[in-house]
Design a protein around this motif. Structure first.
Motif, PDB file in Angstrom:
ATOM      1  N   HIS A  10     -80.963 -35.299  19.783  1.00 16.94           N
ATOM      2  CA  HIS A  10     -79.762 -35.409  20.621  1.00 16.94           C
ATOM      3  C   HIS A  10     -78.644 -34.515  20.083  1.00 16.94           C
ATOM      4  O   HIS A  10     -78.007 -33.786  20.843  1.00 16.94           O
ATOM      5  CB  HIS A  10     -79.301 -36.869  20.679  1.00 16.94           C
ATOM      6  N   VAL A  11     -78.415 -34.582  18.764  1.00 21.91           N
ATOM      7  CA  VAL A  11     -77.352 -33.768  18.159  1.00 21.91           C
ATOM      8  C   VAL A  11     -77.639 -32.290  18.355  1.00 21.91           C
ATOM      9  O   VAL A  11     -76.734 -31.514  18.679  1.00 21.91           O
ATOM     10  CB  VAL A  11     -77.176 -34.109  16.661  1.00 21.91           C
ATOM     11  N   LYS A  12     -78.887 -31.882  18.195  1.00 25.35           N
ATOM     12  CA  LYS A  12     -79.249 -30.475  18.375  1.00 25.35           C
ATOM     13  C   LYS A  12     -78.942 -29.994  19.797  1.00 25.35           C
ATOM     14  O   LYS A  12     -78.520 -28.859  19.986  1.00 25.35           O
ATOM     15  CB  LYS A  12     -80.731 -30.262  18.073  1.00 25.35           C
ATOM     16  N   LYS A  13     -79.150 -30.865  20.776  1.00 25.69           N
ATOM     17  CA  LYS A  13     -78.865 -30.494  22.169  1.00 25.69           C
ATOM     18  C   LYS A  13     -77.364 -30.402  22.417  1.00 25.69           C
ATOM     19  O   LYS A  13     -76.897 -29.511  23.109  1.00 25.69           O
ATOM     20  CB  LYS A  13     -79.489 -31.504  23.123  1.00 25.69           C
ATOM     21  N   ASP A  15     -74.836 -30.219  19.968  1.00 35.71           N
ATOM     22  CA  ASP A  15     -74.145 -29.307  19.046  1.00 35.71           C
ATOM     23  C   ASP A  15     -75.177 -28.655  18.123  1.00 35.71           C
ATOM     24  O   ASP A  15     -75.482 -29.177  17.051  1.00 35.71           O
ATOM     25  CB  ASP A  15     -73.111 -30.084  18.232  1.00 35.71           C
ATOM     26  N   PRO A  16     -75.746 -27.536  18.537  1.00 32.97           N
ATOM     27  CA  PRO A  16     -76.801 -26.882  17.759  1.00 32.97           C
ATOM     28  C   PRO A  16     -76.401 -26.570  16.313  1.00 32.97           C
ATOM     29  O   PRO A  16     -77.228 -26.668  15.410  1.00 32.97           O
ATOM     30  CB  PRO A  16     -77.088 -25.597  18.538  1.00 32.97           C
ATOM     31  N   GLU A  17     -75.149 -26.214  16.084  1.00 28.88           N
ATOM     32  CA  GLU A  17     -74.708 -25.882  14.723  1.00 28.88           C
ATOM     33  C   GLU A  17     -74.772 -27.109  13.816  1.00 28.88           C
ATOM     34  O   GLU A  17     -75.241 -27.034  12.687  1.00 28.88           O
ATOM     35  CB  GLU A  17     -73.283 -25.304  14.745  1.00 28.88           C
ATOM     36  N   THR A  18     -74.317 -28.250  14.314  1.00 27.18           N
ATOM     37  CA  THR A  18     -74.388 -29.488  13.525  1.00 27.18           C
ATOM     38  C   THR A  18     -75.840 -29.893  13.315  1.00 27.18           C
ATOM     39  O   THR A  18     -76.211 -30.354  12.235  1.00 27.18           O
ATOM     40  CB  THR A  18     -73.604 -30.623  14.214  1.00 27.18           C
ATOM     41  N   GLY A  19     -76.663 -29.702  14.328  1.00 30.76           N
ATOM     42  CA  GLY A  19     -78.092 -29.985  14.182  1.00 30.76           C
ATOM     43  C   GLY A  19     -78.711 -29.146  13.083  1.00 30.76           C
ATOM     44  O   GLY A  19     -79.521 -29.644  12.282  1.00 30.76           O
ATOM     45  N   LYS A  20     -78.330 -27.877  13.013  1.00 28.64           N
ATOM     46  CA  LYS A  20     -78.830 -26.993  11.954  1.00 28.64           C
ATOM     47  C   LYS A  20     -78.361 -27.481  10.587  1.00 28.64           C
ATOM     48  O   LYS A  20     -79.137 -27.503   9.624  1.00 28.64           O
ATOM     49  CB  LYS A  20     -78.347 -25.562  12.200  1.00 28.64           C
ATOM     50  N   ASP A  21     -77.103 -27.900  10.500  1.00 29.21           N
ATOM     51  CA  ASP A  21     -76.576 -28.422   9.236  1.00 29.21           C
ATOM     52  C   ASP A  21     -77.343 -29.659   8.792  1.00 29.21           C
ATOM     53  O   ASP A  21     -77.630 -29.841   7.605  1.00 29.21           O
ATOM     54  CB  ASP A  21     -75.087 -28.757   9.355  1.00 29.21           C
ATOM     55  N   MET A  22     -77.686 -30.522   9.739  1.00 30.70           N
ATOM     56  CA  MET A  22     -78.448 -31.733   9.418  1.00 30.70           C
ATOM     57  C   MET A  22     -79.822 -31.370   8.869  1.00 30.70           C
ATOM     58  O   MET A  22     -80.288 -31.970   7.897  1.00 30.70           O
ATOM     59  CB  MET A  22     -78.589 -32.612  10.662  1.00 30.70           C
ATOM     60  N   GLU A  23     -80.472 -30.408   9.486  1.00 31.91           N
ATOM     61  CA  GLU A  23     -81.790 -29.969   9.020  1.00 31.91           C
ATOM     62  C   GLU A  23     -81.706 -29.396   7.609  1.00 31.91           C
ATOM     63  O   GLU A  23     -82.551 -29.695   6.758  1.00 31.91           O
ATOM     64  CB  GLU A  23     -82.380 -28.927   9.977  1.00 31.91           C
ATOM     65  N   GLU A  24     -80.697 -28.569   7.360  1.00 31.41           N
ATOM     66  CA  GLU A  24     -80.535 -27.978   6.033  1.00 31.41           C
ATOM     67  C   GLU A  24     -80.291 -29.054   4.974  1.00 31.41           C
ATOM     68  O   GLU A  24     -80.833 -28.972   3.868  1.00 31.41           O
ATOM     69  CB  GLU A  24     -79.406 -26.962   6.033  1.00 31.41           C
ATOM     70  N   ALA A  25     -79.495 -30.057   5.314  1.00 28.54           N
ATOM     71  CA  ALA A  25     -79.227 -31.148   4.367  1.00 28.54           C
ATOM     72  C   ALA A  25     -80.504 -31.924   4.064  1.00 28.54           C
ATOM     73  O   ALA A  25     -80.759 -32.286   2.911  1.00 28.54           O
ATOM     74  CB  ALA A  25     -78.158 -32.078   4.923  1.00 28.54           C
ATOM     75  N   GLU A  26     -81.315 -32.167   5.073  1.00 27.87           N
ATOM     76  CA  GLU A  26     -82.583 -32.866   4.850  1.00 27.87           C
ATOM     77  C   GLU A  26     -83.532 -32.043   3.981  1.00 27.87           C
ATOM     78  O   GLU A  26     -84.221 -32.587   3.124  1.00 27.87           O
ATOM     79  CB  GLU A  26     -83.255 -33.200   6.175  1.00 27.87           C
ATOM     80  N   GLU A  27     -83.559 -30.742   4.216  1.00 29.29           N
ATOM     81  CA  GLU A  27     -84.430 -29.872   3.411  1.00 29.29           C
ATOM     82  C   GLU A  27     -83.987 -29.864   1.948  1.00 29.29           C
ATOM     83  O   GLU A  27     -84.812 -29.932   1.039  1.00 29.29           O
ATOM     84  CB  GLU A  27     -84.446 -28.461   3.985  1.00 29.29           C
ATOM     85  N   MET A  28     -82.671 -29.790   1.718  1.00 29.25           N
ATOM     86  CA  MET A  28     -82.156 -29.811   0.346  1.00 29.25           C
ATOM     87  C   MET A  28     -82.459 -31.148  -0.315  1.00 29.25           C
ATOM     88  O   MET A  28     -82.857 -31.197  -1.478  1.00 29.25           O
ATOM     89  CB  MET A  28     -80.653 -29.532   0.327  1.00 29.25           C
ATOM     90  N   ALA A  29     -82.310 -32.231   0.427  1.00 33.04           N
ATOM     91  CA  ALA A  29     -82.604 -33.556  -0.120  1.00 33.04           C
ATOM     92  C   ALA A  29     -84.076 -33.667  -0.515  1.00 33.04           C
ATOM     93  O   ALA A  29     -84.408 -34.266  -1.550  1.00 33.04           O
ATOM     94  CB  ALA A  29     -82.231 -34.643   0.882  1.00 33.04           C
ATOM     95  N   ALA A  30     -84.962 -33.075   0.269  1.00 30.81           N
ATOM     96  CA  ALA A  30     -86.392 -33.101  -0.047  1.00 30.81           C
ATOM     97  C   ALA A  30     -86.686 -32.331  -1.335  1.00 30.81           C
ATOM     98  O   ALA A  30     -87.491 -32.769  -2.167  1.00 30.81           O
ATOM     99  CB  ALA A  30     -87.207 -32.536   1.108  1.00 30.81           C
ATOM    100  N   ILE A  31     -86.022 -31.198  -1.513  1.00 28.55           N
ATOM    101  CA  ILE A  31     -86.204 -30.415  -2.740  1.00 28.55           C
ATOM    102  C   ILE A  31     -85.702 -31.200  -3.946  1.00 28.55           C
ATOM    103  O   ILE A  31     -86.369 -31.271  -4.988  1.00 28.55           O
ATOM    104  CB  ILE A  31     -85.477 -29.059  -2.631  1.00 28.55           C
ATOM    105  N   ILE A  32     -84.535 -31.818  -3.807  1.00 26.37           N
ATOM    106  CA  ILE A  32     -83.956 -32.581  -4.916  1.00 26.37           C
ATOM    107  C   ILE A  32     -84.833 -33.784  -5.247  1.00 26.37           C
ATOM    108  O   ILE A  32     -85.065 -34.089  -6.420  1.00 26.37           O
ATOM    109  CB  ILE A  32     -82.507 -32.982  -4.601  1.00 26.37           C
TER     110      ILE A  32
END
Length: 79
Positions: A10-13, A15-32
């Motif tokens: 829903h967020v991606k639809k 506000d695509p920029e916020t959706g991208k930020d959410m994905e990046e945060a999840e990816e960083m959390a997975a690495i950590i």
């Protein structure tokens, strides 16, 4: 919306920029999370890992708690 993924879609639809930020945060959390799991599997404390990486223990703590977003070079030195 019933799940986290529904909400992200829903967020991606909306506000695509916020959706991208959410994905990046999840990816960083997975690495950590992988870094924490590996440190624990090796039986290392934050202090021992910090010593091996040549950085303060407080830096490891901030990375592991997601209080600081490390640069990729910092993550690579820890890994």
């Amino acid at each position: 919306m019933r799940t986290w993924n529904d909400y992200k879609d829903h967020v991606k639809k909306v506000d695509p920029e916020t959706g991208k930020d959410m994905e990046e945060a999840e990816e960083m959390a997975a690495i950590i999370l992988a870094m924490i799991e590996q440190r624990q599997a090796l039986g290392l404390s934050q202090r021992e890992l910090a010593h091996r990486c040549g950085m303060p223990q407080s830096s490891i703590a901030r990375i592991e708690s997601c209080a600081a977003m490390p640069k990729i070079g910092t993550i690579l030195s820890v890994l």
